[in-house]
Design an enzyme around this catalytic site. Sequence first.
Site, PDB file in Angstrom:
ATOM      1  CE  LYS A  22      -1.792   1.622   3.828  1.00  0.00           C
ATOM      2  NZ  LYS A  22      -1.530   3.175   4.034  1.00  0.00           N
ATOM      3  CG  ASN A  23       2.412   2.835   3.630  1.00  0.00           C
ATOM      4  OD1 ASN A  23       1.279   3.098   3.359  1.00  0.00           O
ATOM      5  ND2 ASN A  23       3.035   2.703   4.592  1.00  0.00           N
ATOM      6  CB  CYS A 123      -4.954  11.407  10.887  1.00  0.00           C
ATOM      7  SG  CYS A 123      -3.573  10.563  11.478  1.00  0.00           S
ATOM      8  NE  ARG A 128       0.594  10.518  10.213  1.00  0.00           N
ATOM      9  CZ  ARG A 128       0.050   9.310   9.599  1.00  0.00           C
ATOM     10  NH1 ARG A 128      -0.798   8.776   9.706  1.00  0.00           N
ATOM     11  NH2 ARG A 128       1.162   8.675   8.691  1.00  0.00           N
ATOM     12  CG  ASP A 313       3.069   1.467   9.315  1.00  0.00           C
ATOM     13  OD1 ASP A 313       2.528   2.347  10.215  1.00  0.00           O
ATOM     14  OD2 ASP A 313       3.042   2.002   8.175  1.00  0.00           O
ATOM     15  NE  ARG A 405      -7.334   4.462   5.186  1.00  0.00           N
ATOM     16  CZ  ARG A 405      -6.481   5.284   5.667  1.00  0.00           C
ATOM     17  NH1 ARG A 405      -6.986   5.650   6.856  1.00  0.00           N
ATOM     18  NH2 ARG A 405      -5.259   5.874   5.191  1.00  0.00           N
TER      19      ARG A 405
HETATM   20  C1  UD1 Z   1       4.442   6.769   6.594  1.00  0.00           C
HETATM   21  C2  UD1 Z   1       3.530   5.733   6.156  1.00  0.00           C
HETATM   22  C3  UD1 Z   1       2.893   5.428   7.405  1.00  0.00           C
HETATM   23  C4  UD1 Z   1       4.093   4.991   8.456  1.00  0.00           C
HETATM   24  C5  UD1 Z   1       5.010   6.250   8.827  1.00  0.00           C
HETATM   25  C6  UD1 Z   1       6.173   5.746   9.513  1.00  0.00           C
HETATM   26  C7  UD1 Z   1       2.588   6.059   3.861  1.00  0.00           C
HETATM   27  C8  UD1 Z   1       1.372   6.516   3.244  1.00  0.00           C
HETATM   28  N1  UD1 Z   1       2.256   6.122   5.438  1.00  0.00           N
HETATM   29  O1  UD1 Z   1       3.648   7.828   6.845  1.00  0.00           O
HETATM   30  O2  UD1 Z   1       2.192   4.218   7.292  1.00  0.00           O
HETATM   31  O3  UD1 Z   1       3.505   4.806   9.818  1.00  0.00           O
HETATM   32  O4  UD1 Z   1       5.308   6.551   7.282  1.00  0.00           O
HETATM   33  O5  UD1 Z   1       6.889   4.826   9.125  1.00  0.00           O
HETATM   34  O6  UD1 Z   1       3.738   5.816   3.431  1.00  0.00           O
HETATM   35  N2  UD1 Z   1       6.291  14.492  10.765  1.00  0.00           N
HETATM   36  C9  UD1 Z   1       6.214  16.062  11.202  1.00  0.00           C
HETATM   37  N3  UD1 Z   1       6.489  16.955   9.838  1.00  0.00           N
HETATM   38  C10 UD1 Z   1       6.348  16.490   8.775  1.00  0.00           C
HETATM   39  C11 UD1 Z   1       6.143  15.061   8.446  1.00  0.00           C
HETATM   40  C12 UD1 Z   1       6.254  14.230   9.516  1.00  0.00           C
HETATM   41  O7  UD1 Z   1       6.526  16.376  12.117  1.00  0.00           O
HETATM   42  O8  UD1 Z   1       6.461  17.314   7.957  1.00  0.00           O
HETATM   43  C13 UD1 Z   1       6.113  13.638  12.078  1.00  0.00           C
HETATM   44  C14 UD1 Z   1       5.162  12.815  11.786  1.00  0.00           C
HETATM   45  O9  UD1 Z   1       4.015  13.561  12.756  1.00  0.00           O
HETATM   46  C15 UD1 Z   1       5.612  11.730  12.702  1.00  0.00           C
HETATM   47  C16 UD1 Z   1       6.948  11.216  12.122  1.00  0.00           C
HETATM   48  O10 UD1 Z   1       7.272  12.722  11.618  1.00  0.00           O
HETATM   49  O11 UD1 Z   1       5.588  11.803  13.984  1.00  0.00           O
HETATM   50  C17 UD1 Z   1       6.982  10.416  10.874  1.00  0.00           C
HETATM   51  O12 UD1 Z   1       6.227  10.801   9.996  1.00  0.00           O
HETATM   52  P1  UD1 Z   1       6.338  10.222   8.298  1.00  0.00           P
HETATM   53  O13 UD1 Z   1       7.420   9.430   8.422  1.00  0.00           O
HETATM   54  O14 UD1 Z   1       6.311  11.544   7.737  1.00  0.00           O
HETATM   55  O15 UD1 Z   1       5.205   9.258   8.189  1.00  0.00           O
HETATM   56  P2  UD1 Z   1       4.273   9.458   6.824  1.00  0.00           P
HETATM   57  O16 UD1 Z   1       5.020   9.626   5.688  1.00  0.00           O
HETATM   58  O17 UD1 Z   1       3.084  10.291   7.059  1.00  0.00           O
END
Ligand code: UD1
Length: 427
Positions: A22-23, A123, A128, A313, A405
């Site tokens: 999925k990701n 969410c 996030r 995850d 999902r």
């Molecule tokens: C992706 C995955 C999700 C997984 C996560 C961590 C997808 C669609 N989703 O989510 O399943 O759980 O990686 O492996 O691929 N953060 C910030 N600012 C930002 C971006 C992130 O503070 O601009 C924080 C987030 O709140 C979180 C951490 O960074 O605490 C890691 O998040 P991130 O790696 O960005 O997760 P996603 O890409 O949203």
Amino acid sequence: MDKIIIRGGKPLSGRIPISGAKNAALTLLPAAILTEEPLTLRNLPRLADIDTFTHLLNQHGVSMILEGSRPEEFGRVMTLKASRITSTVAPYDIVRRMRASVLVLGPLLARCGEATVSLPGGCAIGTRPIDLHLKGLEALGAKIELAQGYVKAMAPDGLKGGVVRFPFVSVGATENILMAATLADGETIIENAAREPEIVDLANCLTAMGAEIEGVGTERIVVKGKTRLHGATYAVMADRIEAGSYACAAAITGGELELVGINADTMGSVIQAFEEAGVSITASRNSLRVARSNGGLKGISVTTAPYPGFPTDMQAQFMAMLALADGASVLTETIFENRYMHVPELARMGADIQVRGRSAFVRGAEFLTGAPVMATDLRASMSLVIAGLAARGETTVSRIYHLDRGYERLEEKLSAVGADIERVSAG
Ligand code: UD1
């Protein structure tokens, strides 16, 4: 609303085909925006999130043809063509349903010089934010404005290569900047990049589309921008989280499963945790055999971390499995602040879990009992299914749209290996 009913206590046995990730799919789909030529994605999983994403791409003007699956692969084949981008706006109505929608930001900006994307909002598993995505795009010369809940990013003369240093690792921000950088003028260096296998998958696809990328899978990625990318055909990697989830199901039921299609190299820390917990794992070229035939499960300590660490995850599914281990376990969540919503539901099934700060202390119980439980987010929902498969009596999981999902044909795959599980329509 549909529910899933599980009558627990049957050891699982047999083969489960693992679907496309999925990701990975959710970042390969927006890569189609980067070229006017067709991008054909194979091994696409059949999931609600993929449908939502294609709906979003459609309203940007991307056309798609679905060809069904190939005999040797379980997933579908989809050809996406972004001949002309007709809208650079990603509306709130879609983005709020799926946070990964924000991954159109980099590609739209790189291709069209502008993009307006709704802020995803909170969410279920935490706040996030997307500040890292925005700072990264600013480092490539974009001007960013926030107004009325939308991000408006502009680069009328195109993006310019730059240095992006992430203060901490973000999967989504790395993906957005990587995609944007492929069409930027000059060289982009991404420091403290995420190293997840899904990032490697994206980089491999972009390379097949003509991008020049070095350091993929390391924390320093270097991209030499091109004036255009071309079409390609690319197969989505197998889903390491789906595989890990079924491995938990095999282990908790004392069964034996062969997970077909998975590359064990993408699951190092998860395999290590299984082995510490007393689960036997045998990896071969294209599959993973998981068994807990001799001896019980042992309590372990697990801390989530960016790849190659233990994935956030997989935390909920491991917690369900460890609820029946001999002895105590400690799970520490370092990525998301609110990722223990499965704890009260697992407790209703008899699990002994105390949350203190970022850690959950699990004391192995002798047995779990079936109960009506409610799914709260995708992986939390799977933890309830895993617990239900081992519990005495009947478990009813409601709000299963979360499962749809991210788990393709869940009941079908589990019944085929001996689970007593069915989906019922609750009218
Ligand atoms: C992706 C995955 C999700 C997984 C996560 C961590 C997808 C669609 N989703 O989510 O399943 O759980 O990686 O492996 O691929 N953060 C910030 N600012 C930002 C971006 C992130 O503070 O601009 C924080 C987030 O709140 C979180 C951490 O960074 O605490 C890691 O998040 P991130 O790696 O960005 O997760 P996603 O890409 O949203």
